[in-house]
Design an enzyme around this catalytic site. Structure first.
Site, PDB file in Angstrom:
ATOM      1  N   ASP A  67      -7.822  32.358 -40.090  1.00 10.30           N
ATOM      2  CA  ASP A  67      -8.748  31.697 -40.940  1.00 10.30           C
ATOM      3  C   ASP A  67      -9.207  32.661 -42.043  1.00 10.30           C
ATOM      4  OD1 ASP A  67     -10.322  32.537 -39.113  1.00 10.30           O
ATOM      5  OD2 ASP A  67     -11.025  31.520 -38.262  1.00 10.30           O
ATOM      6  N   ASN A 135     -19.325  26.987 -29.146  1.00  7.62           N
ATOM      7  CA  ASN A 135     -18.858  25.460 -29.256  1.00  7.62           C
ATOM      8  C   ASN A 135     -17.952  25.047 -28.874  1.00  7.62           C
ATOM      9  OD1 ASN A 135     -17.363  26.413 -31.398  1.00  7.62           O
ATOM     10  ND2 ASN A 135     -19.322  25.039 -32.804  1.00  7.62           N
ATOM     11  N   HIS A 137     -14.930  25.715 -30.860  1.00  8.05           N
ATOM     12  CA  HIS A 137     -13.624  25.584 -31.841  1.00  8.05           C
ATOM     13  C   HIS A 137     -12.827  27.093 -31.171  1.00  8.05           C
ATOM     14  CE1 HIS A 137     -15.909  29.385 -34.036  1.00  8.05           C
ATOM     15  NE2 HIS A 137     -15.670  29.768 -33.146  1.00  8.05           N
ATOM     16  N   GLU A 142     -13.847  22.716 -35.817  1.00  7.30           N
ATOM     17  CA  GLU A 142     -14.984  22.853 -35.213  1.00  7.30           C
ATOM     18  C   GLU A 142     -14.765  21.632 -34.219  1.00  7.30           C
ATOM     19  OE1 GLU A 142     -16.451  25.518 -35.553  1.00  7.30           O
ATOM     20  OE2 GLU A 142     -17.374  26.274 -36.960  1.00  7.30           O
TER      21      GLU A 142
HETATM   22  C1  F6R Z   1     -12.079  34.301 -36.017  1.00  3.63           C
HETATM   23  C2  F6R Z   1     -12.216  33.210 -35.481  1.00  3.63           C
HETATM   24  C3  F6R Z   1     -12.860  32.485 -34.010  1.00  3.63           C
HETATM   25  C4  F6R Z   1     -13.467  33.160 -33.297  1.00  3.63           C
HETATM   26  C5  F6R Z   1     -14.235  32.733 -32.365  1.00  3.63           C
HETATM   27  C6  F6R Z   1     -15.341  34.071 -31.173  1.00  3.63           C
HETATM   28  O1  F6R Z   1     -10.791  34.431 -36.798  1.00  3.63           O
HETATM   29  O2  F6R Z   1     -10.531  32.523 -35.354  1.00  3.63           O
HETATM   30  O3  F6R Z   1     -12.282  30.956 -33.821  1.00  3.63           O
HETATM   31  O4  F6R Z   1     -12.511  34.059 -32.613  1.00  3.63           O
HETATM   32  O5  F6R Z   1     -15.136  32.416 -33.326  1.00  3.63           O
HETATM   33  O6  F6R Z   1     -15.491  34.508 -32.533  1.00  3.63           O
HETATM   34  P1  F6R Z   1     -16.006  36.122 -31.368  1.00  3.63           P
HETATM   35  O7  F6R Z   1     -14.348  36.730 -30.577  1.00  3.63           O
HETATM   36  O8  F6R Z   1     -16.256  36.683 -32.352  1.00  3.63           O
HETATM   37  O9  F6R Z   1     -16.866  35.811 -30.331  1.00  3.63           O
END
Ligand code: F6R
Length: 241
Positions: A67, A135, A137, A142
């Site tokens: 992303d 959440n 995701h 989302e």
């Molecule tokens: C990042 C991504 C997000 C993160 C998720 C967890 O490329 O796609 O889905 O993997 O938000 O983020 P952290 O590792 O910062 O807790």
């Protein structure tokens, strides 16, 4: 699902790095799906060290990132492109034209997503690395009544913007939109590696891995994938049966 628990961050990161290095050593032109965020930083450090120690080479490998924020230029420190170059790409022997990143500033975002999805179709992912949002995701898919299969533009959840505000000067600076691989793009990967750490993720880990499969917890769809490995520290896994 193959769920593994680790007592230390180092052990978790080393195990994840071992999975990547074994894959690349067996298949030098492996296609790697990568993630950003706090979770994979230690893994990337271990891969950089592995490359320095000649235990692995990325020369023939390909990468696709999950992303990117909309409206953020690749040289901006907040961009996922910048993160990947700082933490991995600039530090290993990967070829620049083997790197695939979504361009958050593309004038035609839909066309950018379509072109990314077409490139993915030509180079199926051997492995997709994932972190988990509070959440539920995965990538920026989302919670919603409907989820998109393919790479698309998404409006970020308020919870996600709040969680990611730690990387910005204020919440107002956190982009409202992003581009993300879809659930279908992710589920097509031959292997999925989900890494989660921290007590604050324990509840969502429980829902994602042992709760009902629902689009309101996008990670719960991973229960339908045939080859998922989940790496957890003890805190993140403490609510699991
Ligand atoms: C990042 C991504 C997000 C993160 C998720 C967890 O490329 O796609 O889905 O993997 O938000 O983020 P952290 O590792 O910062 O807790």
């Amino acid at each position: 699902m193959n769920i593994k628990f680790f007592d230390s961050q180092q052990q978790l990161d080393d195990f994840a790095a071992g999975i990547f290095m074994d894959l690349i050593n067996n298949k030098p032109d492996a296609v790697l799906g990568l993630a950003t965020g706090s979770t994979p930083i230690g893994l990337y450090k271990a891969l950089v060290q592995g490359c320095k120690d000649n235990k692995v080479s990325f020369k023939e490998a390909y990468t696709f990132n999950l992303d990117e924020y909309s409206g953020v230029t690749p040289d901006n420190e907040q961009s996922y492109s910048y993160f990947m170059h700082q933490n991995l790409f600039n530090l290993v022997d990967l070829q620049a034209d083997h790197i695939h990143l979504l361009d958050g500033t593309a004038s035609d975002a839909e066309a950018e997503c379509k072109s990314f999805e077409e490139k993915l179709a030509q180079k199926p992912l051997d492995i997709q690395l994932l972190g988990l949002g509070h959440n539920g995701h995965i990538a920026f898919n989302e919670p919603a009544d409907n989820l998109s299969a393919q790479t698309h533009v998404v409006q970020l959840d308020e919870k996600t913007r709040q969680a990611n505000a730690r990387f910005f000067d204020s919440i107002d600076e956190v982009p409202t939109h992003a581009m993300t691989m879809g659930i279908g793009s992710i589920m097509k990967a031959k292997q999925i590696l989900l890494m989660v750490r921290g007590a604050d993720k324990a509840e969502i880990v429980k829902k994602a891995l042992q709760g009902p499969i629902t689009t309101q917890v996008p990670a719960s769809l991973l229960q339908l994938h045939a080859n998922v490995t989940v790496l957890l520290d003890q805190e993140a896994g403490r609510m699991l049966d």
